[in-house]
Design an enzyme around this catalytic site. Sequence first.
Site, PDB file in Angstrom:
ATOM      1  N   GLU A  38       0.813   9.329  -8.096  1.00 40.01           N
ATOM      2  CA  GLU A  38       1.832   8.355  -7.704  1.00 40.01           C
ATOM      3  C   GLU A  38       2.502   7.717  -8.924  1.00 40.01           C
ATOM      4  OE1 GLU A  38      -1.316   7.027  -5.080  1.00 40.01           O
ATOM      5  OE2 GLU A  38       0.220   6.450  -3.654  1.00 40.01           O
ATOM      6  N   ASN A  97       1.169  -1.041 -11.337  1.00 40.34           N
ATOM      7  CA  ASN A  97       0.711  -1.344  -9.986  1.00 40.34           C
ATOM      8  C   ASN A  97       0.010  -2.708 -10.035  1.00 40.34           C
ATOM      9  OD1 ASN A  97      -0.298  -1.339  -7.424  1.00 40.34           O
ATOM     10  ND2 ASN A  97      -1.235   0.700  -7.544  1.00 40.34           N
ATOM     11  N   HIS A 132       1.884   5.178   1.619  1.00 37.19           N
ATOM     12  CA  HIS A 132       1.522   6.337   0.777  1.00 37.19           C
ATOM     13  C   HIS A 132       2.705   7.306   0.623  1.00 37.19           C
ATOM     14  CE1 HIS A 132      -2.941   5.898   2.166  1.00 37.19           C
ATOM     15  NE2 HIS A 132      -2.780   5.298   1.003  1.00 37.19           N
ATOM     16  N   ARG A 137       5.155  -0.271  -8.474  1.00 38.15           N
ATOM     17  CA  ARG A 137       4.836   0.147  -7.118  1.00 38.15           C
ATOM     18  C   ARG A 137       5.015  -1.080  -6.216  1.00 38.15           C
ATOM     19  NH1 ARG A 137      -0.785   2.751  -4.963  1.00 38.15           N
ATOM     20  NH2 ARG A 137       0.012   3.179  -2.886  1.00 38.15           N
ATOM     21  N   ARG A 188     -11.183   0.398   7.069  1.00 38.80           N
ATOM     22  CA  ARG A 188     -10.194   0.076   8.111  1.00 38.80           C
ATOM     23  C   ARG A 188     -10.438   0.936   9.350  1.00 38.80           C
ATOM     24  NH1 ARG A 188      -5.057   0.740   4.246  1.00 38.80           N
ATOM     25  NH2 ARG A 188      -6.565   0.922   2.573  1.00 38.80           N
TER      26      ARG A 188
END
Length: 396
Positions: A378, A10, A176, A87, A237
């Site tokens: 993930e 990642n 996601h 990713r 956010r």
Amino acid sequence: MNNFKILAINSGSSSLKFKLYDMPAGNICVGGIVERIGSSEAQFSINDKTKTVPIENHENAVKCLLEELLEQNFINQLNEIVGVGHRVAHGGEFFKKSTVVKEKELEKIEQLGELAPLHNPVNAMGIKVFSEILPQSIQVAVFDTAFHQTIPSYNYLYPLPYSLYQKYKIRKYGFHGTSHQYVSQKAAKVMDLNFKESSFITCHLGNGASICCIKNGKSLDTSMGFTPTDGLMMGTRCGSIDPMILPFLQKNLYLSVDEVEHIINNESGLLGISGISNDFRDVQISAEKGNPLSKISIKMFVKRISEYILSYASELKRIDGIIFTAGIGEHSAYVRREICKQLACIGVRLNSRKNRKNEKIISSENSEVKVLVIPTDEELVIAKDTYKLVHNLVKV
Ligand code: AMP
């Protein structure tokens, strides 16, 4: 089946997270992160041991990582790493599943940087660096958006002029995806259901947060949109807000586009309302001490999640389960309890003891809908997808 090692990567603008897997078993050999790339005091953590070293750029970070893997005998030679899974944030409408990356695919990932300027360019750079330094390995891209490519147009279109979609591809993409897919597949296994016939509502509640409505194993709708700022209230956010607030800020406070972007992405959410932190634990401690804004921010956080779950429940004829995952979803019995209180109208009942213990199934026997806690993984999805593609291409 061939056995070999797969790296799951990642890449961030100044960091590189990695996990090395033995596949197809899926066992982790080692994991870690290189942070502050570009500094003379970069931090290289491997198996929880950290050292400070100068690392000029991502190329050096990868070289450093490979040297360390050799030195600590996690690999004996570089060609043991047969595949590297990356990713990648945005696959646009082009990438509907994980893909082996050659020149053409890399170009496309770079072009999609228009839609994800903070992520795709660094993801593409990660792929480039690995293909140069480990030329014998196969590069695979695993997209955050791919799982959501099954969302139908009535859910992915915004009620804007249709030409904006046609010309600029302005639509909901969702993010996601690997996490929503992984936890729903895992839940289907736990419940002994056929994934392709199962329906779940998955709640990925971490610093970034999104919900997904999954019907017959396919994403039907999700809360993040054109960007990962949409939907739920998150750590920093804002999630969905009245769109006219943005031009209002520009016109009346004379803020630039960058300043407005900074407010909605970095100064909002739990941090924006509480003024304490983006970290849920800090906000909760402050709420428990009586801070009124921390209390309100948690109420807002919970309310939005339950609203999404209820709206997705109305899209599904049958819900096999509601799944909680990621930092807050996996660990906060309090948040799960508060959300589930709002879901009594669809027959959700929690078993408080199981909820407190973060058990796999936390609903009570008489709940009409099962509620589950499934830790996300993930990196494992990245490693598995990479193995599948690589396995078909090589003979070891
Ligand atoms: P993630 O982005 O998935 O790493 O999740 C980070 C979020 O999970 C942060 O807001 C943390 O405060 C929250 N978190 C982690 N552990 C706990 C916990 N035990 N209770 C409540 N929140 C937690």
